[in-house]
Design a protein around this motif. Structure first.
Motif, short mmCIF file in Angstrom:
data_model
loop_
_atom_site.label_atom_id
_atom_site.label_comp_id
_atom_site.label_asym_id
_atom_site.label_seq_id
_atom_site.Cartn_x
_atom_site.Cartn_y
_atom_site.Cartn_z
N HIS A 55 3.69 4.96 -5.26
CA HIS A 55 4.49 6.17 -5.53
C HIS A 55 5.39 6.52 -4.36
N ASN A 56 4.93 6.14 -3.17
CA ASN A 56 5.69 6.52 -1.98
C ASN A 56 7.02 5.79 -1.83
N ILE A 57 7.34 4.94 -2.80
CA ILE A 57 8.67 4.34 -2.83
C ILE A 57 9.72 5.45 -2.82
N SER A 58 9.32 6.62 -3.36
CA SER A 58 10.27 7.74 -3.46
C SER A 58 10.58 8.36 -2.10
N ASN A 59 9.80 7.96 -1.08
CA ASN A 59 10.14 8.44 0.28
C ASN A 59 11.48 7.88 0.75
N LEU A 60 11.88 6.77 0.18
CA LEU A 60 13.12 6.13 0.62
C LEU A 60 14.29 6.80 -0.11
N LYS B 7 0.83 -1.22 0.00
CA LYS B 7 0.00 0.00 0.00
C LYS B 7 0.86 1.26 0.00
N GLU B 8 0.29 2.35 -0.52
CA GLU B 8 0.96 3.67 -0.45
C GLU B 8 1.31 4.00 0.99
N SER B 9 0.44 3.57 1.91
CA SER B 9 0.62 3.95 3.31
C SER B 9 1.52 2.97 4.05
N SER B 10 2.10 2.03 3.31
CA SER B 10 2.88 0.99 3.99
C SER B 10 3.97 1.58 4.87
C1 LIG Z 1 3.02 8.83 1.26
O1 LIG Z 1 4.10 9.40 1.95
C2 LIG Z 1 3.90 10.70 2.38
C3 LIG Z 1 5.18 11.20 2.97
O2 LIG Z 1 5.62 10.35 3.98
C4 LIG Z 1 2.75 10.73 3.38
O3 LIG Z 1 2.51 12.04 3.79
C5 LIG Z 1 1.54 10.17 2.73
O4 LIG Z 1 0.51 10.06 3.66
C6 LIG Z 1 1.81 8.81 2.16
N1 LIG Z 1 0.68 8.40 1.39
C7 LIG Z 1 -0.20 7.52 1.87
C8 LIG Z 1 -1.34 7.19 0.97
O5 LIG Z 1 -0.08 7.02 2.96
#
Ligand SMILES: *[C@@H]1O[C@H](CO)[C@@H](O)[C@H](O)[C@H]1NC(C)=O
Ligand SMILES: *[C@@H]1O[C@H](CO)[C@@H](O)[C@H](O)[C@H]1NC(C)=O
Ligand SMILES: *[C@@H]1O[C@H](CO)[C@@H](O)[C@H](O)[C@H]1NC(C)=O
Ligand SMILES: *[C@@H]1O[C@H](CO)[C@@H](O)[C@H](O)[C@H]1NC(C)=O
Ligand SMILES: *[C@@H]1O[C@H](CO)[C@@H](O)[C@H](O)[C@H]1NC(C)=O
Ligand SMILES: *[C@@H]1O[C@H](CO)[C@@H](O)[C@H](O)[C@H]1NC(C)=O
Ligand SMILES: *[C@@H]1O[C@H](CO)[C@@H](O)[C@H](O)[C@H]1NC(C)=O
Ligand SMILES: *[C@@H]1O[C@H](CO)[C@@H](O)[C@H](O)[C@H]1NC(C)=O
Length: 901
Positions: free
Chosen positions: A123-128, A96-99
C-alpha cells in the motif's frame, strides 16, 4: 489495421507534452544526497536477486560512487533521486510495506518491469506521491491492487500488465487520478464488474483491461457526468462481459473499441455503438451474436473503417447496410467464421476495401463481384460453398482466396486481367480443363492444387514470367515438367506432386536460382537426379517416381534440409559428400536398391532417417551419435552385428521429459503408417528462410525406432531403456538373443513394441506389464518361457502376440501355468486354493484390462477424432501387427473364466 491504428495513437500520446519525461538532468553535474544514497543501498540489500549474474544494475551500486551516476538512477538538480529503473534484474521475492523504496519521495519515474516479485504490491506505493510513470509490467505481483493507488495524483502512465493481480477493481482505486492518460492492466485476473468511475477521469485516453475475468453488466453511468471523457482507446477483450449500458454512447471520443472474446449476445446494440461519432475500429469477434439487426442509426454517418464481427454465430444474409457504413468508408470487414448463407442485394462493396474476409461461412452461388475494388485487396472467400465465379476485373493488386469451395468448370481468364500482383488460391475445388497460360505466368502465387485439372502444362513460360510459387499438386496433369519454367526467375516453390507427369527432371530448373522447394513426388518421372538440384535447394522431393542411377555428389555448400527420394530405382552407395549437407533434417531414401555400409556421414542435424527396403549391409557402427534423431527406420536391409553399435545413449531427442510424454496429447498421438514410406511426407516441417512451409506436417513428439527384418544379433542393450520418449520400437525379424531387458519398462510412453521372430530367451520381465500406454505388443516366435506377467494392458492383447514360444504360459494364452506336479500331496488343499487364486487373479487382471481398454476406447478415440483427422485410420494400420482384442471378446473371456472357476 487495429494494431497499426493503436500504434499510431500510442505514438501521438507518447509525443504529447504531458507524457515526456520530466527534465532528465545530467547526472554528471550532480551530486547525490547521502540520505538518498543510503536508501538506495538499503534497497539493494532488501531485494533478493536470485542469480547475481542476471543483474546488470544493482550489482554495480556501491558506497564509493556518486549514486546519481549509478546505472538505473537519475537525479534532479538538488540531488534527489527522480528516476529508478530496475528492469530485468532477476529480482525475486517480495517487496515489503516498510521498503526503503517508498521513502524515495522525489521519484517521478519508477520501473520494476520484468522481475519476479512474489506477493502483493505494498500500500505504501502511495507514498511516492510525485510518480508520473509507474511500470510494474510482468512482475508476478499477485493479490489485490492496493486501495491507495488512487493517491498517486500525479500519475500519467500506469503500466501493470501481465501480473497476477486479482479481486475486483473498485472506483476507489482510481479516485484521485487527475492526470492519468494510460492505464494498462491487461493479462491479470481481475474480476467483478468494470468500475465506471474510470470513465470520469477527464485525462484518460487509453485503458486496456484485456484478458481478465471481468464479468456481468457494466452499470449504468446515469449518475455520472462522463461527457468530459477523452477516452479514445478501450480494450475490454477476453473477459466475460455480457452487456454495455445505454450511456456508453456518451463516451463520444471513443475511437478504438475492442470487445472481442466476451459473452455479448443479440441484446448488444450494434447500431448504437456505430453512432459514436469518432469510432473507427470496432472489434466484436468471438462473441455470441447470431444476427445483424436491421440498422436504425443512419450508418452513412459513421466514420468506421474497421469492423470485425468474425467468429460469432451470425446466420442469414449479409445485410446491405453493412456496405453503406460511412458511405463506403470501410477498409476492413471481417465476417469470417459465422453461418452466413448469402449477400442481400444490392451489395455495393466500398471501393476502399483492403481486407474483406468472409471465409468459413456457408455462402453459396456466385461469389460477389469484386470489379469495383480500387485498392490492393486481400479477399478471403475460402471454406464456403460458392459454385460459380463472380467477376474480378480491376487491374488492382489482389490476394484472393477461393480455397475449398465447390467451384467447377474451367479457370476463367479474367483473373489474368485482374491484377498486376495476383496471389490466387483456387485449391480444393472441382475445377477441370487446363489453366490459362496468362495465369501461369502473371500470377505471383498460384495454387490450383486438389482439383481435376488435366492436360499438359504449356511449356511456354517467357522471361516475363512473374510466378514465385506454383502449386498444382493432386491433379491429372500429363506430359513433362516444362523446361521453360527456368525463365521464371523468381520461382521459389514448385509443387507438381501427385499428377501423371512423365519425362525427366529438367536440368533447366538449375537456372531457377531462387528455388527453395521442389516437389515432383508421386508421378512417373524417370531419368537421373540432375546434379545441380542437390546443390543449393533446401527441399527436394522426388519420391515415388521412376528415377534411376546413382545419388549425385552433394556440393560443398549443400543447403539441403529435406531430401525425399523414396521408392525409386536408385542404385549404388550414398556419396560421402552427403556430409556437406550440414542442415539436413530429414532423409528418406527407402524403397530403392541402395547398397553399402550405414551412411555414417549423415550430419548431426538429422531428425528423420528412412533407409528401409534397400540393400545396406554391415554393422551400423559410427563413431558419433545423432542427438536430434526422432525417427529412424532402417528395416528390411542386410544390417548385421550388434544393435548396440547405434549408440542409443546419444539420442537425446528420444529422451525428453517423460511427464510430457504421458499427457493425453501424446497418448492420442498419431502414428504414421510405417509400411508405406510416404507416411513421412506428412511429418517433418521445415523452416526455410524463416517461413514455415507445410511441406510436411510434423507430429512433433513422434519417435520411433524400426530395425526390423535385418540380421542383427546379440542382446537388446539395456541402454535402450534410456530412450524414455520412445513411442514405437520394432526389433522383429532379426536374430537377437538373450533376455528382454527390464530397462524397457522405463519406456513409459511406449505405444508399440514388436520383438517377434527373434531368439530371445528367459521370461517376460514383470515390469513390462506396467507399460500402461502400450497399444500393441508382439513377442511371438521367440524362445521365451514362464508366465506372462499380469498388468492393466498385457492380458488384453490377442494370444497371437505370444504364440510360438517354447514355454510361455498364462493369459492371454490358453496354456495354463499350473503344473500338475507343483502341489505336493500333503498340502493339497493349499494347492487347490492357489489354483483358484490363480484364476481369480487372472480374471481380476481381465477386469482391470477391460476397464482400461474401455477407457482407451472411449476417451482416446473421441480425443483422437476430435483433434486429429484420420488418425484412427493410420492408427489401425500401424497397430495391425497385433491388435488388441475387441471389447466383446474380453467380456466373454472373463465370463468363461469365472464359469470355469
Ligand atoms: C508506510 O509508510 C508510512 C509513511 O511513510 C510509514 O509511516 C509506515 O511506517 C509505512 N508502513 C510500514 C509497514 O513500514
Ligand atoms: C532541461 O534541461 C536542459 C539541459 O540541462 C535545459 O537546457 C533546459 O532549460 C531544461 N528545461 C527545463 C524545462 O527545465
Ligand atoms: C490516500 O487516500 C486516502 C483516501 O482515498 C486517504 O485516506 C489517505 O490518507 C491517503 N494516503 C496518503 C498517504 O495520502
Ligand atoms: C458535465 O460536464 C460538462 C463539462 O464539464 C459540463 O459542461 C456539463 O454541464 C456537465 N453536465 C452535467 C449534467 O453535470
Ligand atoms: C443475452 O444476454 C443478456 C444479458 O446477459 C441476457 O439477459 C439474455 O438472456 C441473453 N439472451 C440470450 C438469448 O441468451
Ligand atoms: C455520408 O454521406 C452523408 C450524406 O451525404 C453525410 O451526411 C455523411 O457525413 C457522410 N459520411 C461520411 C463518413 O463522410
Ligand atoms: C478475420 O477473423 C478471423 C477470426 O477471428 C481471423 O482468423 C482472420 O485472420 C481475420 N482476417 C483478417 C484479414 O484479419
Ligand atoms: C529406470 O530409470 C531409472 C532412472 O533413470 C533407473 O534408476 C532405473 O535403474 C531404470 N530401471 C531399469 C529397470 O533399468
Amino acid at each position: 489495421m487495429a494494431v497499426s491504428l493503436l500504434l499510431q495513437l500510442l505514438f501521438i500520446v507518447l509525443l504529447s507534452p504531458t507524457f515526456t519525461k520530466p527534465n532528465a538532468t545530467h547526472a554528471q553535474t550532480q551530486y547525490c544526497l547521502e540520505s538518498e544514497k543510503s536508501l538506495l543501498l538499503e534497497l539493494k540489500n532488501e531485494l533478493v536477486v536470485f542469480n547475481p549474474s542476471d543483474s546488470a544494475i544493482l550489482v554495480h551500486w556501491n558506497q564509493k560512487d556518486d549514486c546519481c551516476f549509478w546505472k538505473g538512477v537519475e537525479c534532479d538538480d538538488a540531488g534527489h533521486v527522480t528516476s529508478l529503473r530496475l528492469d530485468y534484474e532477476g529480482i525475486s521475492g517480495g517487496l515489503k510495506e516498510s521498503s526503503s523504496l517508498f521513502r524515495l519521495n522525489y521519484l517521478e519515474e519508477l520501473s520494476l518491469a520484468d522481475n519476479s516479485f512474489s506477493g502483493s504490491l505494498p500500500h505504501n506505493i502511495s507514498n511516492l506521491a510525485r510518480l508520473s510513470y509507474l511500470d510494474l509490467s510482468r512482475c508476478k505481483f499477485s493479490g489485490a491492487i492496493p486501495s491507495t493507488l488512487g493517491n498517486l495524483t500525479q500519475l500519467v502512465d500506469l503500466e501493470m500488465a501481465d501480473n497476477f493481480f486479482s479481486g475486483s477493481v473498485s472506483s476507489g482505486h482510481f479516485e484521485g487520478f487527475a492526470s492519468v492518460e494510460f492505464i494498462n492492466l491487461r493479462y491479470n485476473s481481475l474480476s467483478g464488474s468494470i468500475p465506471i468511475s474510470i470513465f470520469t477521469i477527464p485525462s484518460l485516453a487509453w485503458i486496456d483491461l484485456q484478458h481478465n475475468q471481468l464479468s456481468g453488466k457494466v452499470d449504468e453511468f446515469a449518475m455520472l457526468n462522463i461527457s468530459i471523457s477523452q477516452l479514445s482507446v478501450l480494450d475490454l477483450s477476453r473477459n466475460r462481459l455480457e452487456s454495455l449500458p445505454d450511456s456508453f454512447i456518451e463516451l463520444q471520443s471513443l475511437s478504438v473499441v475492442d470487445l472481442s472474446d466476451n459473452l455479448f449476445n443479440d441484446t448488444f446494440q450494434l447500431d448504437k455503438i456505430l453512432s459514436l461519432p469518432n469510432l473507427r475500429v470496432l472489434t466484436l469477434s468471438k462473441n455470441h451474436l447470431s444476427r445483424l439487426s436491421p440498422n436504425t442509426f443512419p450508418v452513412s454517418q459513421s466514420s468506421l473503417d474497421h469492423l470485425d464481427l468474425s467468429d460469432n454465430k451470425i446466420a442469414g444474409e449479409i445485410p446491405s447496410w453493412i456496405w453503406e457504413i460511412g458511405n463506403g468508408s470501410l477498409t476492413y470487414l471481417n465476417l469470417s467464421c459465422n453461418m452466413l448463407v448469402g449477400l442481400q442485394k444490392p451489395y455495393n462493396m466500398p471501393h476502399s476495401f483492403h481486407f474483406l474476409d468472409l471465409h468459413s461461412n456457408q455462402l453459396r452461388g456466385e461469389f460477389p463481384s469484386l470489379s469495383m475494388l480500387k485498392h490492393p485487396a486481400n479477399v478471403d472467400f475460402s471454406d464456403n460453398y460458392f459454385e460459380k465465379f463472380g467477376i474480378l476485373e480491376t487491374g488492382i493488386d489482389a490476394r484472393v482466396s477461393l480455397r475449398n469451395n465447390r467451384l467447377s468448370g474451367t479457370v476463367p481468364t479474367f483473373f489474368c486481367k485482374a491484377a498486376s500482383f495476383l496471389v490466387l488460391d483456387l485449391s480444393v475445388n472441382h475445377l477441370s480443363g487446363s489453366i490459362p497460360r496468362c495465369l501461369l505466368e502473371n500470377s505471383f502465387v498460384l495454387n490450383v492444387g486438389r482439383n481435376n485439372i488435366s492436360g499438359r502444362i504449356p511449356d511456354k513460360f517467357s522471361p516475363k514470367c512473374k510466378i514465385m510459387s506454383l502449386d498444382l499438386r493432386e491433379n491429372s496433369l500429363v506430359g513433362s515438367v516444362p523446361i521453360s519454367l527456368s525463365n521464371c526467375s523468381s520461382l521459389t516453390v514448385l509443387n507438381l506432386s501427385n499428377n501423371k507427369l512423365s519425362g525427366t527432371v529438367p536440368t533447366s530448373l538449375c537456372k531457377a536460382t531462387d528455388l527453395q522447394i521442389l516437389d515432383l513426388s508421386v508421378n512417373n518421372i524417370n531419368g537421373n537426379i540432375p546434379l545441380c538440384l542437390v546443390k543449393n535447394l533446401p527441399a527436394l522431393n522426388l519420391g515415388r517416381n521412376n528415377i534411376s542411377g546413382r545419388v549425385p555428389n552433394f556440393a560443398a555448400n549443400c543447403s539441403l534440409q529435406y531430401l525425399d527420394l523414396n521408392n525409386n530405382n536408385l542404385i549404388g552407395e550414398v556419396p560421402p559428400s552427403l556430409k556437406n549437407c550440414k542442415l539436413l533434417k530429414a532423409m528418406d531414401a527407402g524403397g530403392n536398391a541402395l547398397e553399402g555400409p550405414f551412411p555414417c556421414m549423415l550430419p548431426l542435424s538429422l531428425r528423420v532417417l528412412v533407409l528401409r527396403d534397400n540393400r545396406f549391409h554391415g554393422e551400423p557402427r559410427c563413431n558419433k551419435s545423432w542427438p536430434n534423431l526422432q525417427i529412424i527406420d532402417i528395416a528390411n536391409n542386410n544390417f548385421s552385428g550388434n544393435v548396440d553399435s547405434l549408440s542409443f545413449s546419444g539420442w537425446r531427442q528420444m529422451m525428453t521429459d517423460t511427464v510430457t510424454k504421458l499427457s493425453y496429447k501424446n497418448l492420442a498421438f498419431a502414428v504414421p503408417n510405417l509400411n508405406s514410406s510416404t507416411g513421412y511426407k506428412e511429418e517433418v516441417s521445415l523452416t526455410i528462410k524463416g517461413a514455415e512451409r507445410d511441406l510436411v506436417k510434423i507430429w512433433p513428439d513422434f519417435t520411433s525406432i524400426d530395425l526390423s527384418c535385418n540380421r542383427f544379433q546379440g542382446g537388446i542393450p539395456d541402454s535402450m531403456g534410456e530412450l524414455n520418449a520412445l513411442y514405437l520400437l520394432n526389433l522383429s525379424h532379426n536374430t537377437l538373443t538373450g533376455a528382454i531387458p527390464k530397462s524397457l519398462s522405463n519406456l513409459t510412453g511406449l505405444g508399440s513394441l514388436d520383438l517377434s521372430a527373434n531368439q530371445l530367451t528367459g521370461t517376460i520381465p514383470k515390469e513390462i506389464a506396467g507399460l500402461t500406454f502400450l497399444q500393441a505388443m508382439n513377442v511371438s516366435h521367440n524362445k521365451l518361457v514362464g508366465e506372462i506377467p499380469t498388468g492393466p494392458q498385457i492380458q488384453t492383447f490377442l494370444s497371437d502376440c505370444f504364440e510360438g514360444n517354447i514355454g510361455l504360459c498364462g493369459l492371454p494364452l490358453s496354456i495354463s501355468c499350473v503344473k500338475t506336479h507343483v502341489s505336493p500331496p500333503n498340502v493339497k488343499s493349499d494347492g487347490e486354493t492357489a489354483i483358484e487364486w490363480d484364476y481369480v487373479f487372472a480374471a481380476a487382471g481381465y477386469v482391470v484390462g477391460f476397464g482400461s481398454f474401455l477407457w482407451v476406447l472411449i476417451f482416446q478415440r473421441s480425443f483422437r477424432e476430435r483433434y486429429f483427422d484420420k488418425i484412427e485410420d493410420v492408427f489401425e494400420k500401424i497397430v495391425n501387427l497385433c491388435k488388441k482384442k475387441k471389447r466383446r471378446d474380453v467380456g466373454k473371456r472373463v465370463v468363461r473364466n469365472q464359469g470355469r472357476r
